[in-house]
Write a protein that holds these residues in place. Sequence first.
Motif, PDB file in Angstrom:
ATOM      1  N   PRO A 199      41.427  25.050  34.548  1.00  0.00           N
ATOM      2  CA  PRO A 199      41.052  26.188  33.704  1.00  0.00           C
ATOM      3  C   PRO A 199      40.434  27.359  34.462  1.00  0.00           C
ATOM      4  O   PRO A 199      40.003  28.324  33.835  1.00  0.00           O
ATOM      5  CB  PRO A 199      40.004  25.560  32.779  1.00  0.00           C
ATOM      6  CG  PRO A 199      39.277  24.601  33.679  1.00  0.00           C
ATOM      7  CD  PRO A 199      40.324  24.069  34.645  1.00  0.00           C
ATOM      8  N   TYR A 200      40.378  27.294  35.811  1.00  0.00           N
ATOM      9  CA  TYR A 200      39.621  28.313  36.540  1.00  0.00           C
ATOM     10  C   TYR A 200      40.334  29.662  36.514  1.00  0.00           C
ATOM     11  O   TYR A 200      41.512  29.775  36.846  1.00  0.00           O
ATOM     12  CB  TYR A 200      39.382  27.896  37.992  1.00  0.00           C
ATOM     13  CG  TYR A 200      38.505  28.896  38.718  1.00  0.00           C
ATOM     14  CD1 TYR A 200      37.141  28.949  38.463  1.00  0.00           C
ATOM     15  CD2 TYR A 200      39.045  29.818  39.614  1.00  0.00           C
ATOM     16  CE1 TYR A 200      36.327  29.883  39.086  1.00  0.00           C
ATOM     17  CE2 TYR A 200      38.241  30.757  40.242  1.00  0.00           C
ATOM     18  CZ  TYR A 200      36.882  30.787  39.972  1.00  0.00           C
ATOM     19  OH  TYR A 200      36.085  31.726  40.581  1.00  0.00           O
ATOM     20  N   ASN A 201      39.569  30.701  36.133  1.00  0.00           N
ATOM     21  CA  ASN A 201      40.093  32.067  36.114  1.00  0.00           C
ATOM     22  C   ASN A 201      38.940  33.036  36.380  1.00  0.00           C
ATOM     23  O   ASN A 201      38.718  33.987  35.644  1.00  0.00           O
ATOM     24  CB  ASN A 201      40.756  32.375  34.767  1.00  0.00           C
ATOM     25  CG  ASN A 201      41.501  33.702  34.781  1.00  0.00           C
ATOM     26  OD1 ASN A 201      41.924  34.171  35.837  1.00  0.00           O
ATOM     27  ND2 ASN A 201      41.654  34.312  33.618  1.00  0.00           N
ATOM     28  N   PRO A 206      42.834  32.930  39.872  1.00  0.00           N
ATOM     29  CA  PRO A 206      43.302  31.560  39.648  1.00  0.00           C
ATOM     30  C   PRO A 206      43.730  30.927  40.971  1.00  0.00           C
ATOM     31  O   PRO A 206      44.385  31.566  41.801  1.00  0.00           O
ATOM     32  CB  PRO A 206      44.497  31.747  38.701  1.00  0.00           C
ATOM     33  CG  PRO A 206      44.233  33.050  38.016  1.00  0.00           C
ATOM     34  CD  PRO A 206      43.561  33.910  39.042  1.00  0.00           C
ATOM     35  N   THR A 207      43.343  29.685  41.157  1.00  0.00           N
ATOM     36  CA  THR A 207      43.631  29.006  42.418  1.00  0.00           C
ATOM     37  C   THR A 207      43.822  27.524  42.155  1.00  0.00           C
ATOM     38  O   THR A 207      43.277  26.994  41.177  1.00  0.00           O
ATOM     39  CB  THR A 207      42.475  29.234  43.421  1.00  0.00           C
ATOM     40  OG1 THR A 207      42.829  28.715  44.696  1.00  0.00           O
ATOM     41  CG2 THR A 207      41.203  28.560  42.952  1.00  0.00           C
ATOM     42  N   PRO A 208      44.594  26.824  42.985  1.00  0.00           N
ATOM     43  CA  PRO A 208      44.742  25.372  42.790  1.00  0.00           C
ATOM     44  C   PRO A 208      43.395  24.669  42.891  1.00  0.00           C
ATOM     45  O   PRO A 208      42.479  25.123  43.577  1.00  0.00           O
ATOM     46  CB  PRO A 208      45.671  24.959  43.938  1.00  0.00           C
ATOM     47  CG  PRO A 208      46.427  26.200  44.279  1.00  0.00           C
ATOM     48  CD  PRO A 208      45.459  27.330  44.070  1.00  0.00           C
ATOM     49  N   ALA A 229      46.259  18.254  44.398  1.00  0.00           N
ATOM     50  CA  ALA A 229      45.945  19.600  43.919  1.00  0.00           C
ATOM     51  C   ALA A 229      46.742  19.920  42.658  1.00  0.00           C
ATOM     52  O   ALA A 229      47.879  19.467  42.481  1.00  0.00           O
ATOM     53  CB  ALA A 229      46.240  20.625  45.007  1.00  0.00           C
ATOM     54  N   LEU A 230      46.127  20.713  41.785  1.00  0.00           N
ATOM     55  CA  LEU A 230      46.738  21.089  40.514  1.00  0.00           C
ATOM     56  C   LEU A 230      46.768  22.607  40.427  1.00  0.00           C
ATOM     57  O   LEU A 230      45.750  23.276  40.629  1.00  0.00           O
ATOM     58  CB  LEU A 230      45.928  20.506  39.357  1.00  0.00           C
ATOM     59  CG  LEU A 230      46.504  20.649  37.949  1.00  0.00           C
ATOM     60  CD1 LEU A 230      47.805  19.859  37.813  1.00  0.00           C
ATOM     61  CD2 LEU A 230      45.490  20.172  36.911  1.00  0.00           C
TER      62      LEU A 230
END
Length: 553
Positions: A199-201, A206-208, A229-230
């Motif tokens: 969910p990182y923004n 945004p990054t894996p 990694a996602l």
Amino acid sequence: MQLGESVVALRRRGRRGSRGIRRVVDGARGLSPSVTLAWAARRATGTLPPRHENSSFTWAIADHRTTTIAWLHNYWSDAYGIDRPQLSAELFDRSGASVARWSVDLEPDETTSIDVREQCRSHGVSLPFEGQLLLRLADDKLMAGRPVQLFAEYERDDGESTGVHGQYGEMEMPAAQVVSAMRVDARGGNRTAVILMNPYNGPGGPTPMRADLTVLSADGRHQRARLPALAPRATRHVYVDEVFPDLARFLGDQPGHLRLKLPCPSSRVSTSVEYDDGRCIANHGTVDRVFDQGAGRPVESAEAGPVASAFVICDDQWETELTFPNVWGPVAGAYEAQIDVFAGDGAHLVTHAVHVPRDGLVQVAMTSVLRDAGVALPVVAHAQVSVRPEATVDEWPAAFDILVGLLRGDQLVGEVQVGSDFYNAAVPAGVRWPDIRRTRVFGRVRLGGGLRTRVFLSHPMAGIDGASIAPARPQLTLVSSDGTRKLTREVEIPVHGCLLADVTDLFPEAPQFLGESGSGTLRVRDTGARLYGFYYVESDRARTVPVCHLIGG
């Protein structure tokens, strides 16, 4: 301040400080150091203004026999004065690619449903689909960082269904968080999955991300694995037995529990337990109280500690099972969980205590507890759970979590994660916890076609002595799906007492009132007491029962 007291205070501050540093370090490890540096730079220069936006990611699946129904109630018109909110909706597939966008416009008090399978078909998205439904709402009246509250129901065409309330949305802080209190079961071919998404923004873009998964046995042993990694906004359906191939042997003949370390806050993570007979039960994890950087409760505090409130429904058909995954803190160790059971009128029935080993898990079947105490069945009652460390520590829990399960016979058919609170009692000094003594919550209602909705309300209070506390008289309001019509009534619940009722018993005219759709929302309001509640929907066609606690916005 005495020397001993100052040493204890320093130790508490040191514990919180070291965990705060660890969150930042683990965030950089799971995202990237450049992301952490970008966040730190923006924070230092004051360029991280709060965004008045609420959002939620919801695990979404759809194929030719199953769909996800996202039930969304316009609580903003009631709680925030936003009469006609306009939400943006977006579907992301497993890879994190956006595959559909549309808007959701709500009328005052309206309840609507989003059928993911129908949205896929209308936007040309091929089935089967798995990914995330992102809902966002921006308005200056909102409290920044809150989730969009909804209930996600995973419904098969044959009537089987399970569900869980919505999770948090986009995250902007690269500081790690551990999510725990998640059941894992590998007995007899049962399979458990945790739904991982990125969910990182925030700063750095945004990054894996990478996460760590830990499985813990009932006696407290553990195994840990680093997950691949996602990609941003991607979803991975992680079967625990694929990460740990010897899972069944490791857990033995008992369930265990999971910890998931993420490099940014998530607070809740969806899980799914698939049983060998076809049952599937969704739930969610929550903040791990050992890794959490929040303060505990001072040992010397004279105030009552937090309690968790649970239903107890035991008869010739139903059983209630309380599950205690020991992720309690801030000081890890063995704990004693005490269950106090009260009748509907608030009379104390039973006290039952169990030992929960460090990192372990204990399940308690309430029928046995009641029978051993000489309480005749059937029973509808209210359980208050409290926990205390078995060793001498300098901080006691200020919050903890348990699982509350509904069984039909010996089969788990629904389960919900439940947190604690200082219900209707003073919050100890030094604990950052709001002293809220009012209630504003809601839950969905479904009737007709073999569906029945039942509601459980309790009047918990930290501690047992409630003789001087007046009964609560909450107002219950049944709202039609279009939001234009309402039925209202008042009920009375003594302190420690409870109420279990079918919606049609509370509102006999409900089937005609809700009309052909059979759907609506039940609101519970009380201006003088903090109540807790659950609702669940029974179906003549299903073995499983979607259970959820009432939620507030």
